[in-house]
Design a protein around this motif. Sequence first.
Motif, PDB file in Angstrom:
ATOM      1  N   UNK A 150      17.074  -7.370  -2.617  1.00  0.00           N
ATOM      2  CA  UNK A 150      15.949  -7.360  -1.586  1.00  0.00           C
ATOM      3  C   UNK A 150      14.423  -8.050  -2.043  1.00  0.00           C
ATOM      4  N   UNK A 151      13.292  -8.620  -1.416  1.00  0.00           N
ATOM      5  CA  UNK A 151      11.974  -8.604  -2.653  1.00  0.00           C
ATOM      6  C   UNK A 151      11.702  -7.886  -3.328  1.00  0.00           C
ATOM      7  N   UNK A 152      11.550  -6.395  -3.091  1.00  0.00           N
ATOM      8  CA  UNK A 152      11.469  -5.689  -3.756  1.00  0.00           C
ATOM      9  C   UNK A 152      12.951  -4.316  -3.592  1.00  0.00           C
ATOM     10  N   UNK A 153      12.709  -3.738  -4.872  1.00  0.00           N
ATOM     11  CA  UNK A 153      14.084  -3.044  -4.363  1.00  0.00           C
ATOM     12  C   UNK A 153      13.239  -1.516  -3.580  1.00  0.00           C
ATOM     13  N   UNK A 154      14.197  -1.193  -3.985  1.00  0.00           N
ATOM     14  CA  UNK A 154      13.927   0.160  -3.247  1.00  0.00           C
ATOM     15  C   UNK A 154      12.539   0.349  -1.560  1.00  0.00           C
ATOM     16  N   UNK A 155      12.466  -0.492  -1.381  1.00  0.00           N
ATOM     17  CA  UNK A 155      11.239  -0.369  -0.533  1.00  0.00           C
ATOM     18  C   UNK A 155      11.657  -0.100   1.499  1.00  0.00           C
ATOM     19  N   UNK A 156      11.448   0.814   1.375  1.00  0.00           N
ATOM     20  CA  UNK A 156      12.212   1.374   2.978  1.00  0.00           C
ATOM     21  C   UNK A 156      11.788   0.626   4.562  1.00  0.00           C
ATOM     22  N   UNK A 157      10.467   2.005   3.724  1.00  0.00           N
ATOM     23  CA  UNK A 157       9.504   1.646   5.131  1.00  0.00           C
ATOM     24  C   UNK A 157       7.704   1.339   4.480  1.00  0.00           C
ATOM     25  N   UNK A 158       6.616   1.383   5.441  1.00  0.00           N
ATOM     26  CA  UNK A 158       5.371   1.705   4.524  1.00  0.00           C
ATOM     27  C   UNK A 158       4.509   2.386   3.666  1.00  0.00           C
ATOM     28  N   UNK A 159       5.607   3.610   4.010  1.00  0.00           N
ATOM     29  CA  UNK A 159       4.874   4.045   2.521  1.00  0.00           C
ATOM     30  C   UNK A 159       5.800   3.754   0.864  1.00  0.00           C
ATOM     31  N   UNK A 160       6.322   4.130   1.498  1.00  0.00           N
ATOM     32  CA  UNK A 160       7.446   3.134   0.120  1.00  0.00           C
ATOM     33  C   UNK A 160       6.450   1.343  -0.478  1.00  0.00           C
ATOM     34  N   UNK A 161       6.570   0.673   0.259  1.00  0.00           N
ATOM     35  CA  UNK A 161       5.594  -0.772   0.112  1.00  0.00           C
ATOM     36  C   UNK A 161       3.966  -0.268  -0.233  1.00  0.00           C
ATOM     37  N   UNK A 167      12.138  -8.661  -7.350  1.00  0.00           N
ATOM     38  CA  UNK A 167      13.248  -9.180  -7.952  1.00  0.00           C
ATOM     39  C   UNK A 167      12.744 -11.050  -7.888  1.00  0.00           C
ATOM     40  N   UNK A 168      13.661 -11.967  -8.625  1.00  0.00           N
ATOM     41  CA  UNK A 168      13.173 -13.509  -8.482  1.00  0.00           C
ATOM     42  C   UNK A 168      13.941 -13.920  -7.992  1.00  0.00           C
ATOM     43  N   UNK A 171       7.891 -16.038  -2.888  1.00  0.00           N
ATOM     44  CA  UNK A 171       6.487 -15.122  -1.637  1.00  0.00           C
ATOM     45  C   UNK A 171       5.824 -13.945  -2.513  1.00  0.00           C
ATOM     46  N   UNK A 172       6.725 -13.042  -2.581  1.00  0.00           N
ATOM     47  CA  UNK A 172       5.958 -11.464  -3.748  1.00  0.00           C
ATOM     48  C   UNK A 172       5.340 -12.470  -5.067  1.00  0.00           C
ATOM     49  N   UNK A 173       5.941 -12.990  -5.640  1.00  0.00           N
ATOM     50  CA  UNK A 173       5.335 -13.183  -6.989  1.00  0.00           C
ATOM     51  C   UNK A 173       4.357 -13.927  -6.518  1.00  0.00           C
ATOM     52  N   UNK A 174       4.029 -14.628  -5.277  1.00  0.00           N
ATOM     53  CA  UNK A 174       3.286 -15.644  -5.038  1.00  0.00           C
ATOM     54  C   UNK A 174       1.461 -14.209  -5.024  1.00  0.00           C
ATOM     55  N   UNK A 175       2.142 -13.346  -3.923  1.00  0.00           N
ATOM     56  CA  UNK A 175       1.270 -12.059  -3.336  1.00  0.00           C
ATOM     57  C   UNK A 175       0.649 -11.277  -4.684  1.00  0.00           C
TER      58      UNK A 175
END
Length: 470
Positions: free
Chosen positions: A92-103, A122-123, A127-131
């Motif tokens: 995934x873009x971010x590991x172990x992000x399942x919902x809004x609380x985890x984000x 992750x690499x 778009x996650x790196x830009x954010x």
Amino acid sequence: GLPPPRAAPRGKRQRFVDKNGRCNVQHGNLGGETSRYLSDLFTTLVDLKWRWNLFIFILTYTVAWLFMASMWWVIAYMRGDLNKAHDDSYTPCVANVYNFPSAFLFFIETEATIGYGYRYITDKCPEGIILFLFQSILGSIVDAFLIGCMFIKMSQPKKRAETLMFSEHAAISMRDGKLTLMFRVGNLRNSHMVSAQIRCKLLKSRQTPEGEFLPLDQLELDVGFSTGADQLFLVSPLTICHVIDAKSPFYDLSQRSMQTEQFEIVVILEGIVETTGMTCQARTSYTEDEVLWGHRFFPVISLEEGFFKVDYSQFHATFEVPTPPYSVKEQEEMLLMSSPLIAPAVSNSKERNNSVECLDGLDEVGTKLPSKLQKITGREDFPKKLLRMSSTTSEKAYSMGDLPMKLQRISSVPGNSEEKLVSKTTKMMSDPISQSVADLPPKLQKLSGGGRMEGNLPPKLRKMNSDRFT
């Protein structure tokens, strides 16, 4: 006798400046000028009250965190990471992000640089790196703005001004022979106020000769600007003095007129805080009912073993002292009324004019003398002839007590054709004046020489004077 009636109690006085220094002024009907506050947003936030500062501080961080956490959740939702988060073969873009609380937790760990290691970027997500870069920059800006605002708010010199004291009342009494307005200032801290300076403003309504009404006209009260007394070495409590003279706005202020006057004295104390180097300003004010006529401040400094002790329990205390209830203007007018009628001239180039002035003064005095003295001084137009004759000499006549000496000098000149007139007028001059001196007012006693002429008269003339008035 009965005590004097007390003045009716006044209503609550509307102050321009409170005792704590706050100005009672509200700005209204600004119209389009309110945009100026947003152009200087940092100063606007610093000037707000603490409750609004804390509210904006909490609200800004809460909104920023929720917004950035929502951005991470949107990325995970658009990539489908929320449904495939538990698939071990999917990156995934971010590991172990399942919902809004985890984000939201991932954002907080990143923003607070905690990094538990369970959620990480992750690499496979450009778009996650830009954010992430945008989040770092935005977070630094918000921290610098809000934390800087709170730091300036806490270190404002207004708090230092609260340890500067002013006396509750001002006092008017005599000091060094002059009517003086006084109040006291003190510094509660051991740290000094560098370059401390004090100023006073008198706020009073007045109407100009053109008919313009000035509701809060500001006049300067001199507390030592010309002598440097307004520059204070504020280590121990000091009494600030304003001498009431002809240049003072209180020139015609008396104890009686204070019952009807309405004014406010604004005191401004400025200086640099020694510990921070910031400029501090403390303010207070005194209304007309807070100015005590005929009072003086208690001393507060005593010498102990090796140091000076300040007793702040007596800082505001005053006691009554004998003080004339008249204004400085009235005192000067009374002093002028009791001064001699004829002031001696000092200009050597106006001898003839001085003789004429003395002649006019003697003519006025002659109308106030006893009837016998008026008859004698009126013979043969004596004062005018004598003063005109004396104006040609190198000396000047100021009073009738000096004339016999001049007449002797004139009569001693050889070939003087008016020797008989001089002897005759000398007898006439010395005849009644010495006897009537005691009956004259003090001004005329001084004018007539104070009776010193009688001791130089011959015994026969003294007897003749006594016979004339018996």
